[in-house]
Enzyme design. Sequence first.
Site, PDB file in Angstrom:
ATOM      1  N   PHE A 172      31.366   4.157 -89.370  1.00 14.07           N
ATOM      2  CA  PHE A 172      32.770   4.462 -89.644  1.00 14.07           C
ATOM      3  C   PHE A 172      33.387   3.545 -90.686  1.00 14.07           C
ATOM      4  CE2 PHE A 172      31.944   6.281 -85.543  1.00 14.07           C
ATOM      5  CZ  PHE A 172      32.537   7.533 -85.649  1.00 14.07           C
ATOM      6  N   GLY A 173      32.622   2.654 -91.249  1.00 14.49           N
ATOM      7  CA  GLY A 173      33.233   1.762 -92.214  1.00 14.49           C
ATOM      8  C   GLY A 173      32.237   1.004 -93.063  1.00 14.49           C
ATOM      9  N   ILE A 209      28.850  -5.804 -98.319  1.00 18.30           N
ATOM     10  CA  ILE A 209      27.870  -6.650 -97.619  1.00 18.30           C
ATOM     11  C   ILE A 209      27.360  -6.008 -96.339  1.00 18.30           C
ATOM     12  CG2 ILE A 209      28.692  -8.835 -98.579  1.00 18.30           C
ATOM     13  CD1 ILE A 209      30.319  -9.279 -96.048  1.00 18.30           C
ATOM     14  N   GLY A 210      27.852  -4.796 -96.040  1.00 17.00           N
ATOM     15  CA  GLY A 210      27.386  -4.106 -94.845  1.00 17.00           C
ATOM     16  C   GLY A 210      27.967  -2.712 -94.779  1.00 17.00           C
ATOM     17  N   ARG A 211      27.320  -1.868 -93.965  1.00 17.01           N
ATOM     18  CA  ARG A 211      27.798  -0.488 -93.843  1.00 17.01           C
ATOM     19  C   ARG A 211      27.501   0.026 -92.447  1.00 17.01           C
ATOM     20  NH1 ARG A 211      29.119   3.835 -97.234  1.00 17.01           N
ATOM     21  NH2 ARG A 211      28.958   2.471 -99.055  1.00 17.01           N
ATOM     22  N   GLY A 212      28.465   0.733 -91.847  1.00 15.59           N
ATOM     23  CA  GLY A 212      28.275   1.299 -90.518  1.00 15.59           C
ATOM     24  C   GLY A 212      28.689   2.753 -90.496  1.00 15.59           C
ATOM     25  N   VAL A 240      31.674  -2.809 -94.991  1.00 15.66           N
ATOM     26  CA  VAL A 240      32.104  -4.206 -94.927  1.00 15.66           C
ATOM     27  C   VAL A 240      31.998  -4.823 -96.323  1.00 15.66           C
ATOM     28  CG1 VAL A 240      31.788  -6.451 -93.824  1.00 15.66           C
ATOM     29  CG2 VAL A 240      31.269  -4.357 -92.547  1.00 15.66           C
ATOM     30  N   ASP A 277      25.084  -2.542 -78.116  1.00 15.62           N
ATOM     31  CA  ASP A 277      24.351  -2.403 -79.385  1.00 15.62           C
ATOM     32  C   ASP A 277      23.868  -3.769 -79.862  1.00 15.62           C
ATOM     33  OD1 ASP A 277      23.194  -1.026 -81.466  1.00 15.62           O
ATOM     34  OD2 ASP A 277      25.025  -0.893 -82.669  1.00 15.62           O
ATOM     35  N   LYS A 289      36.333  -5.156 -93.124  1.00 20.08           N
ATOM     36  CA  LYS A 289      35.769  -3.864 -92.756  1.00 20.08           C
ATOM     37  C   LYS A 289      36.764  -2.775 -93.118  1.00 20.08           C
ATOM     38  CE  LYS A 289      32.942  -1.925 -89.059  1.00 20.08           C
ATOM     39  NZ  LYS A 289      32.387  -2.179 -87.704  1.00 20.08           N
TER      40      LYS A 289
END
Length: 434
Positions: free
Chosen positions: A58-59, A53-56, A61, A208, A76
């Site tokens: 370093f990780g 459901i998400g991406r950053g 989600v 951020d 995460k």
Amino acid sequence: MQEHELVEPSSSSESIPKRRVRPPSVVVETLGATTMETKDGRKINNYLLREEIGRGAFGTVHLGIDTDTDKSYAIKEFSKSRLRRKERSDMLRQSGPRGRGRGGIGLGVGRPGMGAGKPSNPLDLVRGEMAILKKLNHPHVVKLFEVLDDPNDDSLYMVFEMAQKGVLMKVDVDQVAKPYSNDEARRYFREMILGIEYLHNNDIVHRDIKPDNLLLSSGGMLKIVDFGVSEMFKGNDDKLKKSAGSPAFMAPELCIAHHGEISGKAADIWSMGITLYCLIYGRPPFRTSSLVDLLDMIRDDSIHYEKSTDPDLLDLFYKLLERDPSKRITMLEMRNHPWVTNRGKLPMITEEENCRALVTEITEEEMANAIKSVANIFTVMKAVTKFKRHSRSWSQHSLNKMMNEVKKQDEEAQNKEILGIEKGAMHLSINHPI
């Protein structure tokens, strides 16, 4: 002050939810977790990992389901090897004069703790962020529940409360999102003010702020997430030297090479202004695929507003998006602004009430104890079971007493046998109310 230009529509309404007081934070840290593949997908202990459901940086989600309770969480997943590489990189940078000019504590998940050397266990890689998130207790700041490590896997997991409605707005360089009405935007901006004010009062700058890092709960309450580049400061000295965050939301003073020290609070307030602009117009004021051009635009270009913009909102934009940080609106001025309060019809709760659960400075001991080890795995299991039967509002003294009682019973029953700590015993840490 920079030029502002009017150009040409957007409107609906929604009531502002009353503040709910949360129970004290309880965070479990689990070493020796087990990752397995099941017919329903990958599982870490009792959490089944569903879709991404998400991406950053370093990780990733995932939607996670606790198979014991069927509750949903945002989980995460971090790569320990990538975190260690970042930690080594940070330590090299910090071997000279620290960018901030003093030894503060960063909230980045890969930053070292209070001392040099190799982390004593994998959870040390995220203990800085854990130490902060365990203490913050606010309805508009995301809640951390558990951190897990599988010693036989490269992944580390942080289990957060689920914000079922997702991001506040998906901002795209090439598309215009559906704007919010004035009333809807006001509601979310007021909640943003409360959350960021709480962080600033706790000596934290987020760095951020953007719609992607503002999620909505099932009840539509705004939650501030992602403390990956956040910073702690001391006292009233919020000066930072490093640039961080998403370029389109960065303050103009950060868009200058070798910019020197800047106010972290003022930079957050600019980002709040760009975020509000997105909510009203469906896009940020500066858009280009070239990073160099984008930074130039943020520093120099005039900002365009639709002619139909509410005059009070226009005044707020001028003050939020003031290029001189020393003249930019403050949090206190912002919470009393006519557009924010709808000309006094919607007064904000007081700063004192909003920030009454202030955290104390994170000490070296607290950083070291962000993860507390318990020798016997059965002690932990019994303590957790006993704890779940009781109120989560117990004092730290009571919880420590309970743990000691359970440990004593186990030592007597098992003749003080200790099960393989070095091969990944479970760890438990319970944070006391602020």
